[in-house]
Design a protein around this motif. Structure first.
Motif, mmCIF file in Angstrom:
data_model
loop_
_atom_site.group_PDB
_atom_site.id
_atom_site.type_symbol
_atom_site.label_atom_id
_atom_site.label_comp_id
_atom_site.label_asym_id
_atom_site.label_seq_id
_atom_site.Cartn_x
_atom_site.Cartn_y
_atom_site.Cartn_z
ATOM 1 N N ASN A 113 0.784 -1.289 -0.102
ATOM 2 C CA ASN A 113 0.143 -0.040 0.023
ATOM 3 C C ASN A 113 0.859 1.336 -0.185
ATOM 4 O O ASN A 113 0.474 2.296 -0.705
ATOM 5 N N ALA A 114 2.031 1.267 0.931
ATOM 6 C CA ALA A 114 2.852 2.490 0.599
ATOM 7 C C ALA A 114 3.480 2.693 -0.526
ATOM 8 O O ALA A 114 3.508 3.768 -0.981
ATOM 9 N N CYS A 115 3.898 1.558 -1.342
ATOM 10 C CA CYS A 115 4.367 1.727 -2.591
ATOM 11 C C CYS A 115 3.150 2.293 -3.513
ATOM 12 O O CYS A 115 3.518 2.776 -4.446
ATOM 13 N N LEU A 116 2.092 1.664 -3.666
ATOM 14 C CA LEU A 116 1.122 2.096 -4.421
ATOM 15 C C LEU A 116 0.802 3.655 -4.221
ATOM 16 O O LEU A 116 0.391 4.448 -5.042
ATOM 17 N N ASP A 117 0.717 3.921 -2.946
ATOM 18 C CA ASP A 117 0.795 5.500 -2.511
ATOM 19 C C ASP A 117 1.839 6.203 -3.561
ATOM 20 O O ASP A 117 1.360 7.430 -3.811
ATOM 21 N N ARG A 118 2.945 5.912 -3.598
ATOM 22 C CA ARG A 118 4.000 6.566 -4.094
ATOM 23 C C ARG A 118 3.825 6.307 -5.480
ATOM 24 O O ARG A 118 4.094 7.518 -6.417
ATOM 25 N N VAL A 119 3.432 5.392 -6.068
ATOM 26 C CA VAL A 119 3.129 5.260 -7.644
ATOM 27 C C VAL A 119 1.988 6.340 -8.250
ATOM 28 O O VAL A 119 2.288 7.144 -9.011
ATOM 29 N N ARG A 120 1.015 6.405 -6.998
ATOM 30 C CA ARG A 120 -0.217 7.358 -7.439
ATOM 31 C C ARG A 120 0.453 8.662 -7.295
ATOM 32 O O ARG A 120 0.038 9.587 -8.356
ATOM 33 N N HIS A 121 1.216 8.881 -6.394
ATOM 34 C CA HIS A 121 1.885 10.371 -6.274
ATOM 35 C C HIS A 121 2.603 10.720 -7.221
ATOM 36 O O HIS A 121 2.707 11.627 -7.916
ATOM 37 N N ALA A 122 3.360 9.713 -7.920
ATOM 38 C CA ALA A 122 4.355 9.934 -8.992
ATOM 39 C C ALA A 122 3.528 10.108 -10.424
ATOM 40 O O ALA A 122 4.104 11.049 -11.187
ATOM 41 N N ALA A 123 2.396 9.475 -10.356
ATOM 42 C CA ALA A 123 1.649 9.492 -11.425
ATOM 43 C C ALA A 123 1.096 10.887 -11.750
ATOM 44 O O ALA A 123 0.746 11.297 -12.731
ATOM 45 N N ALA A 124 1.125 11.700 -10.779
ATOM 46 C CA ALA A 124 0.272 13.015 -10.806
ATOM 47 C C ALA A 124 1.352 14.067 -11.111
ATOM 48 O O ALA A 124 0.995 14.994 -11.134
ATOM 49 N N ARG A 125 2.631 13.776 -11.347
ATOM 50 C CA ARG A 125 3.589 14.570 -11.631
ATOM 51 C C ARG A 125 4.498 14.197 -12.594
ATOM 52 O O ARG A 125 4.670 12.954 -13.031
ATOM 53 N N PRO A 126 5.087 14.938 -13.620
ATOM 54 C CA PRO A 126 6.040 14.394 -14.707
ATOM 55 C C PRO A 126 7.199 13.734 -13.834
ATOM 56 O O PRO A 126 7.761 14.294 -13.103
ATOM 57 N N ALA A 127 7.559 12.436 -14.467
ATOM 58 C CA ALA A 127 8.855 11.740 -13.938
ATOM 59 C C ALA A 127 9.613 11.787 -14.968
ATOM 60 O O ALA A 127 9.555 11.468 -16.118
ATOM 61 N N ASP A 128 11.075 11.800 -14.602
ATOM 62 C CA ASP A 128 12.163 11.441 -15.329
ATOM 63 C C ASP A 128 12.206 9.997 -15.512
ATOM 64 O O ASP A 128 11.736 9.121 -14.452
ATOM 65 N N PRO A 129 12.880 9.404 -16.593
ATOM 66 C CA PRO A 129 13.079 7.826 -16.541
ATOM 67 C C PRO A 129 13.696 7.284 -15.283
ATOM 68 O O PRO A 129 14.942 8.125 -15.138
ATOM 69 N N VAL A 130 13.616 6.129 -14.955
ATOM 70 C CA VAL A 130 14.348 5.583 -13.868
ATOM 71 C C VAL A 130 15.707 4.933 -14.529
ATOM 72 O O VAL A 130 15.593 4.075 -15.462
ATOM 73 N N ALA A 131 16.820 5.427 -13.774
ATOM 74 C CA ALA A 131 17.979 4.874 -14.089
ATOM 75 C C ALA A 131 18.450 3.923 -13.379
ATOM 76 O O ALA A 131 18.286 3.951 -11.970
ATOM 77 N N PHE A 132 18.549 2.656 -13.763
ATOM 78 C CA PHE A 132 19.183 1.450 -13.047
ATOM 79 C C PHE A 132 20.743 1.287 -13.273
ATOM 80 O O PHE A 132 21.172 1.290 -14.363
ATOM 81 N N ASP A 133 21.456 1.185 -12.172
ATOM 82 C CA ASP A 133 22.807 0.867 -12.490
ATOM 83 C C ASP A 133 23.379 -0.479 -11.965
ATOM 84 O O ASP A 133 24.570 -0.882 -12.174
ATOM 85 N N GLY A 134 22.309 -1.083 -11.613
ATOM 86 C CA GLY A 134 22.562 -2.678 -11.313
ATOM 87 C C GLY A 134 23.145 -2.707 -10.126
ATOM 88 O O GLY A 134 23.957 -4.012 -9.700
ATOM 89 N N THR A 135 23.368 -2.104 -9.176
ATOM 90 C CA THR A 135 24.117 -2.067 -7.951
ATOM 91 C C THR A 135 23.265 -3.112 -6.923
ATOM 92 O O THR A 135 22.116 -3.326 -6.979
ATOM 93 N N GLU A 136 24.008 -4.120 -6.520
ATOM 94 C CA GLU A 136 23.504 -5.074 -5.804
ATOM 95 C C GLU A 136 23.178 -4.465 -4.195
ATOM 96 O O GLU A 136 23.866 -3.780 -3.708
ATOM 97 N N ILE A 137 22.056 -4.707 -3.788
ATOM 98 C CA ILE A 137 21.578 -4.017 -2.288
ATOM 99 C C ILE A 137 22.122 -5.257 -1.264
ATOM 100 O O ILE A 137 21.538 -6.308 -1.528
ATOM 101 N N PRO A 138 22.850 -4.937 -0.436
ATOM 102 C CA PRO A 138 23.323 -5.642 0.781
ATOM 103 C C PRO A 138 22.041 -6.418 1.272
ATOM 104 O O PRO A 138 21.098 -5.776 1.844
ATOM 105 N N GLY A 139 22.178 -7.963 1.338
ATOM 106 C CA GLY A 139 21.014 -8.521 2.159
ATOM 107 C C GLY A 139 19.931 -8.752 1.319
ATOM 108 O O GLY A 139 19.015 -9.548 1.809
ATOM 109 N N VAL A 140 19.866 -8.307 0.109
ATOM 110 C CA VAL A 140 18.790 -8.801 -0.843
ATOM 111 C C VAL A 140 19.342 -9.553 -2.030
ATOM 112 O O VAL A 140 20.196 -9.191 -2.737
ATOM 113 N N ALA A 141 18.816 -10.707 -2.381
ATOM 114 C CA ALA A 141 19.214 -11.492 -3.448
ATOM 115 C C ALA A 141 18.773 -10.747 -4.770
ATOM 116 O O ALA A 141 17.674 -10.210 -4.916
ATOM 117 N N PRO A 142 19.513 -11.069 -5.702
ATOM 118 C CA PRO A 142 19.203 -10.401 -6.993
ATOM 119 C C PRO A 142 18.025 -11.257 -7.693
ATOM 120 O O PRO A 142 17.895 -12.345 -7.390
#
Length: 221
Positions: free
Chosen positions: A86-115
């Motif tokens: 629900n918290a993620c959906l709230d942010r998606v809705r908020h982002a949809a209400a304003r122009p957004a730049d393309p998301v850039a992915f750098d492939g960085t691994e997050i410690p403790g999170v499996a790829p």
């Protein structure tokens, strides 16, 4: 001198009850126990580490305050993940209400999170595949991305994912199927099928499942 063996693991529901009763350590232990998987859901849903961190923080504040409302009608993990979703959906809705730049992915691994891919012998190939998958995920509408992240990436049973999302099981299945169909042409030739073959599973209806970190999202784990 022999060290004493640790006691039995305290169930999640007991930790939540202790938190409601005023134990200052219980909620922190509960969050620590499940934070990696909740972080993975938030990151793969929103695509941006800053947005994911903010959403996860909002979710944990809500969970902390709403713990007394938990009624044992589902697992504590399902309850926590629904708050994260629900918290993620709230942010998606908020982002949809304003122009957004393309998301850039750098492939960085997050410690403790499996790829979100099966292991590969070649680190460069594994990183390239991970970036492909993350970029493909970002291209999906949120209503398809969230079910796919929960079922195909995090390996939740469809019924449990449906409960987290507050949707019928059939809706979750159909959204996952549509999302997989959209992902196929977005990924490099052969990569999706290779990942699917590595898991030894195939989605209902013959769809090749999305690459996973915890197995594909069948009706069981």
């Amino acid at each position: 001198m022999t060290q004493p063996s640790p006691g039995p693991r305290v169930p999640d529901e007991e930790l939540l009850r202790r938190h409601v009763d005023g134990d200052p350590e219980a909620f922190g232990e509960l969050v620590t126990r499940h934070q990696d998987r909740m972080w993975a859901v938030a990151l793969r849903t929103l695509g941006d580490p800053h947005d994911a961190a903010d959403a996860l923080q909002d979710a944990m504040i809500n969970a902390f305050r709403r713990a007394a409302s938990f009624r044992s009608e589902s697992a504590v993990t399902t309850w926590l993940h629904r708050i994260v979703v629900n918290a993620c959906l709230d942010r998606v809705r908020h982002a949809a209400a304003r122009p957004a730049d393309p998301v850039a992915f750098d492939g960085t691994e997050i410690p403790g999170v499996a790829p979100a891919t099966e292991p590969s012998a070649d680190p460069a190939e594994r990183t390239a595949l991970r970036v492909d998958l993350e970029q493909a995920l970002a291209s999906l509408p949120a209503e398809q991305r969230l079910p796919l992240v929960l079922v195909d990436v995090e390996g939740y049973p469809v019924a449990e994912a449906a409960e987290m999302l507050g949707l019928p099981v059939g809706t979750v299945k159909s959204r996952c199927a549509r999302a997989r169909a959209k992902l196929v042409p977005l990924l490099a030739p052969g990569r999706l099928s290779t990942t699917g073959n590595a898991t030894g599973n195939q989605a209902p209806g013959g769809d090749v499942p999305f690459g996973t970190s915890r197995g594909t999202g069948g009706e069981h784990r």
